[in-house]
Design a protein around this motif. Structure first.
Motif, PDB file in Angstrom:
ATOM      1  N   GLY A   1       0.785  -1.211   0.000  1.00  0.00           N
ATOM      2  CA  GLY A   1       0.000   0.000   0.000  1.00  0.00           C
ATOM      3  C   GLY A   1       0.827   1.275   0.000  1.00  0.00           C
ATOM      4  N   LYS A   2       0.316   2.264  -0.707  1.00  0.00           N
ATOM      5  CA  LYS A   2       0.870   3.610  -0.671  1.00  0.00           C
ATOM      6  C   LYS A   2      -0.308   4.568  -0.598  1.00  0.00           C
ATOM      7  CE  LYS A   2       4.182   4.869  -3.514  1.00  0.00           C
ATOM      8  NZ  LYS A   2       4.876   5.334  -4.764  1.00  0.00           N
ATOM      9  N   VAL A   3      -0.242   5.523   0.325  1.00  0.00           N
ATOM     10  CA  VAL A   3      -1.333   6.481   0.491  1.00  0.00           C
ATOM     11  C   VAL A   3      -0.749   7.878   0.515  1.00  0.00           C
ATOM     12  CG1 VAL A   3      -2.801   4.839   1.727  1.00  0.00           C
ATOM     13  CG2 VAL A   3      -1.246   6.315   3.014  1.00  0.00           C
ATOM     14  N   GLY A   4      -1.564   8.859   0.169  1.00  0.00           N
ATOM     15  CA  GLY A   4      -1.085  10.228   0.122  1.00  0.00           C
ATOM     16  C   GLY A   4      -2.077  11.211   0.702  1.00  0.00           C
ATOM     17  N   SER A   5      -1.569  12.354   1.115  1.00  0.00           N
ATOM     18  CA  SER A   5      -2.395  13.425   1.658  1.00  0.00           C
ATOM     19  C   SER A   5      -1.744  14.753   1.296  1.00  0.00           C
ATOM     20  CB  SER A   5      -2.525  13.277   3.177  1.00  0.00           C
ATOM     21  OG  SER A   5      -3.162  14.409   3.740  1.00  0.00           O
ATOM     22  N   ARG A   6      -2.529  15.670   0.791  1.00  0.00           N
ATOM     23  CA  ARG A   6      -2.009  17.006   0.519  1.00  0.00           C
ATOM     24  C   ARG A   6      -3.128  18.012   0.755  1.00  0.00           C
ATOM     25  NH1 ARG A   6      -2.681  14.556  -4.523  1.00  0.00           N
ATOM     26  NH2 ARG A   6      -4.007  15.689  -6.017  1.00  0.00           N
TER      27      ARG A   6
END
Length: 707
Positions: free
Chosen positions: A555-560
């Motif tokens: 898994g890879k998750v992002g937030s911006r």
């Protein structure tokens, strides 16, 4: 389920221990020293840099009292004035004054749990007490003076945690000016509280004491249950010519309902009574929470000091749960089973820091060098899982209680679960003043850790995970002081969290790793009014997805997003807090849920609170009135986006009156929360059978007298 809790070992009941250094040079301290006639000891008191709702300094980002404009990170402060005006009683209350923070799964309302910049759980280690990681279920109370929120990765100084940030609760310290406050409150749902806060010098010894005590017994707002606690918190400070020592201890005997909330049908709240629980009267948590802290500081010379810190906190509690199993939407029959467990969660922490400044080639370096050692031990002892034949149905539209057995059947395979993380680290941080305007911030942390996980009773007990590893965490930032009013900053940092997931076949995974970029501005629009702007981009990898032997760290998750915080005095007698955050979260790599938003992370949050001090004649006393609202946008309930929680807006208000009655400062205050009685759902476990319900309109009348 038996409620007996394990006794604490005698060595942990000794004066253990808050030792916090007192900054030098306050006028109050000088006056106290003169009155006490201490010719050979300079007695000082902590300086407050808070002006109403605005804070100028914070200790969380550098472990020292650093101006916020010189930090290359976003730090927001909930000040003592804010806490007093809005009668903050929990971290949930405090976080409505900070951008980009919302509620996560609170485990039936028994734990602090927050989403910060898209990340967070109720056990992510992101809540600190006076700079020490807390294992306590609840972390805000009568001993809390202010709350500092450090946004973004905080691994440089605090080690393993999610990259969204941390919440640091700062405690009240002994003062060298005599002051005693006796207070009480009554709650609209029934019950109330009584409290004592007394502090002052102990003769001419250079010692100051503080004793805080509180007894609370308030009826729960739903149809049964109560929140109860007995709090006792003594502390002692000694200040010498070069050295200072503070010891503190806190004891809290508490009980509270374990409330799984309500149910959703087809993605919407079921048409049931908002104030009726769907569990049993025995569904509650009972425990004893203790913490102790000791800090010794020694001023080596005008520029350097050393600080030795020891901290310990422990929460021993039992949970009894009417665990939801299934719902027949057509009939309203709600099936439950009795579950529960005993827990013993503990943190032990020690650190040695060298803090100071050094001139090198005409440039000033503000330096922090330190080592620390931490044991974080989360232990679940006897675990109760009642059998299938002990399940019971309840009608959600017309609940009848008392037909479900309390948890009593011990599960051999799930009992005695231990998750223990031990780490030893070295770290440094350098605020390098290149000139009067530019500050280069460099830092790094080397952390060696051992992680151990085991579970099971007797012969079935087995080690699931036993691993040691090390990591290097860099940090770099830049601050540009464009003027006295404006500073710009940027940073790059990393984070890591050891993975606790284990497949059925015993496979383990590398730690989660994150990286973050952030730029921002801090601007004083006018004296006493500050604006903070932050833009960030975070990516976290090695997130475990799947279950059983289909689990993988793919898994890879992002937030911006962007965050705006405005706080302080906007005009004479007027103060304001305004926040807004836009947070775009996305699952970047997960075959099942790719492109979905992260669970319980709202895209939009905001708040607006305004306070006015009336220009009333002095013979009528001092009057303050205020109010405002907070908004939390729509959230996905789980990463699969199987259903959503609607956005909500909730309003609060207060009025406060102060008057020198019989020569004593006396206050009377009325707070009304959820003024318009909004029904809302702040969080969930990820299941339609477990959705938290927000508190309806409630009122609290408080009074205090100061001696």
């Amino acid at each position: 389920m038996p409620a007996t809790l394990f006794p604490r070992a005698p060595y942990l009941l000794c004066p253990a221990l808050l030792l916090a250094a007192l900054p030098a040079g306050s006028a109050l301290a000088a006056s106290a020293a003169e009155n006490l006639q201490l010719p050979s000891v300079e007695v000082v008191a902590p300086r407050s840099t808070d002006e109403g709702y605005k804070a100028s300094n914070a200790s969380t980002a550098s472990k020292s009292d650093t101006p916020l404009k010189e930090e290359a990170q976003s730090v927001q402060v909930v000040t003592p004035q804010t806490i007093e005006d809005y009668q903050v009683k929990s971290l949930d209350d405090a976080m409505k004054f900070v951008s980009g923070v919302s509620q996560s799964n609170t485990l039936g309302g028994t734990k602090d749990a927050f989403i910060k910049r898209g990340f967070g759980t109720n056990s992510d280690g992101s809540i600190l007490r006076d700079g020490i990681r807390s294992n306590l279920s609840r972390n805000f109370g009568a001993t809390s003076e202010r709350v500092e929120v450090l946004k973004g990765p905080a691994a440089l100084l605090y080690g393993a945690m999610d990259p969204g940030g941390l919440i640091n609760v700062i405690s009240k310290l002994p003062q060298y000016q005599q002051r005693t406050v006796i207070g009480g409150s009554t709650y609209s749902e029934g019950g109330g509280s009584l409290s004592l806060d007394t502090t002052g010098p102990l003769g001419d010894t250079g010692l100051a004491y503080r004793l805080i005590a509180e007894r609370q017994n308030e009826d729960y707002w739903r149809n049964y249950g109560s929140d109860e606690q007995v709090l006792v918190a003594p502390s002692l400070t000694w200040t010498g010519e070069r050295a200072s020592l503070t010891l503190a201890y806190e004891y809290n005997d508490y009980s509270a309902p374990f409330d799984r909330g309500t149910v959703f049908i087809g993605g919407h709240p079921a048409s049931v009574d908002y104030d009726k629980r769907l569990d049993e009267r025995w569904a509650e948590t009972r425990g004893i929470a203790e913490s102790a802290r000791a800090v010794f500081e020694y001023q080596l010379d005008d520029d350097w000091k050393t600080r030795l810190t020891y901290g310990w906190n422990n929460d021993r509690y039992g949970l009894s749960i009417a665990q939801p199993v299934s719902l027949n939407a057509a009939t309203g029959n709600f099936r439950r089973v009795g579950n529960g467990a005993h827990y013993d969660d503990e943190t032990r922490y020690g650190s040695l820091d060298l803090i100071g400044q050094q001139m090198l080639f005409g440039q000033r370096h503000e330096l922090l060098l330190g080592v620390d050692h931490e044991l974080n031990d989360q232990y679940r002892g006897k675990t109760y899982r009642n059998t299938t034949g002990m399940r019971s149905d309840i009608d959600i539209y017309d609940p009848v209680y008392g037909e479900l057995d309390e948890p009593s059947v011990i599960s051999a395979t799930q009992s005695n679960r231990r998750n223990e993380l031990t780490s030893t680290s070295m770290y440094f941080k350098d605020n390098w003043h290149l000139d009067d305007r530019w500050i280069l911030v460099l830092g790094g942390r080397y952390q060696h850790y051992d992680q151990y996980i085991a579970q099971g009773l007797g012969s079935s007990r087995e080690t699931l995970y036993d691993r040691n590893d090390q990591t290097l965490i860099p940090f770099t930032g830049l601050v540009y002081k464009a003027s006295e009013a404006l500073s710009l900053y940027g940073n790059y940092s990393r984070s890591f969290v050891p993975n606790t997931s284990v497949t059925d076949s015993g496979q383990t995974f590398d730690p989660e790793e994150g990286r973050s970029y952030e730029v921002g501005a801090k601007y004083d629009l006018r004296p006493g009014l500050s604006l903070n702007l932050a833009l960030f981009d975070i990516v976290k990898e090695n997130v475990v997805v799947g279950s059983g032997d289909n689990t993988e760290a793919a898994g890879k998750v992002g937030s911006r997003g962007v965050e705006v915080d405005l706080s302080g005095r906007i005009a004479e007698r007027w103060e304001l807090i305004a926040t807004y955050a836009y947070t775009h979260t996305e699952i970047l790599d997960d075959p099942a849920n790719e492109d979905n938003r992260l669970a319980q992370a709202p895209r939009h949050t905001g708040s607006l609170y305004l306070t006015h001090q009336l220009a009333a004649p002095s013979e009528l006393g001092t009057w303050r009135i205020g109010g405002g609202a907070r908004h939390v946008g729509e959230r996905t309930a789980d990463n699969a986006d199987s259903f959503r929680l609607s956005g909500y807006t909730v309003a609060d208000t207060f009025v406060r009156w102060e008057y020198p009655l019989l020569g004593r400062k006396t206050s009377l205050q009325l707070n009304v929360d959820n003024l318009f009685d909004k029904h809302y759902y702040p969080s969930t476990t990820g299941s339609e059978l477990n959705v938290s319900v927000g508190e309806p309109r409630t009122a609290r009348l408080s009074a205090s007298v100061e001696f």
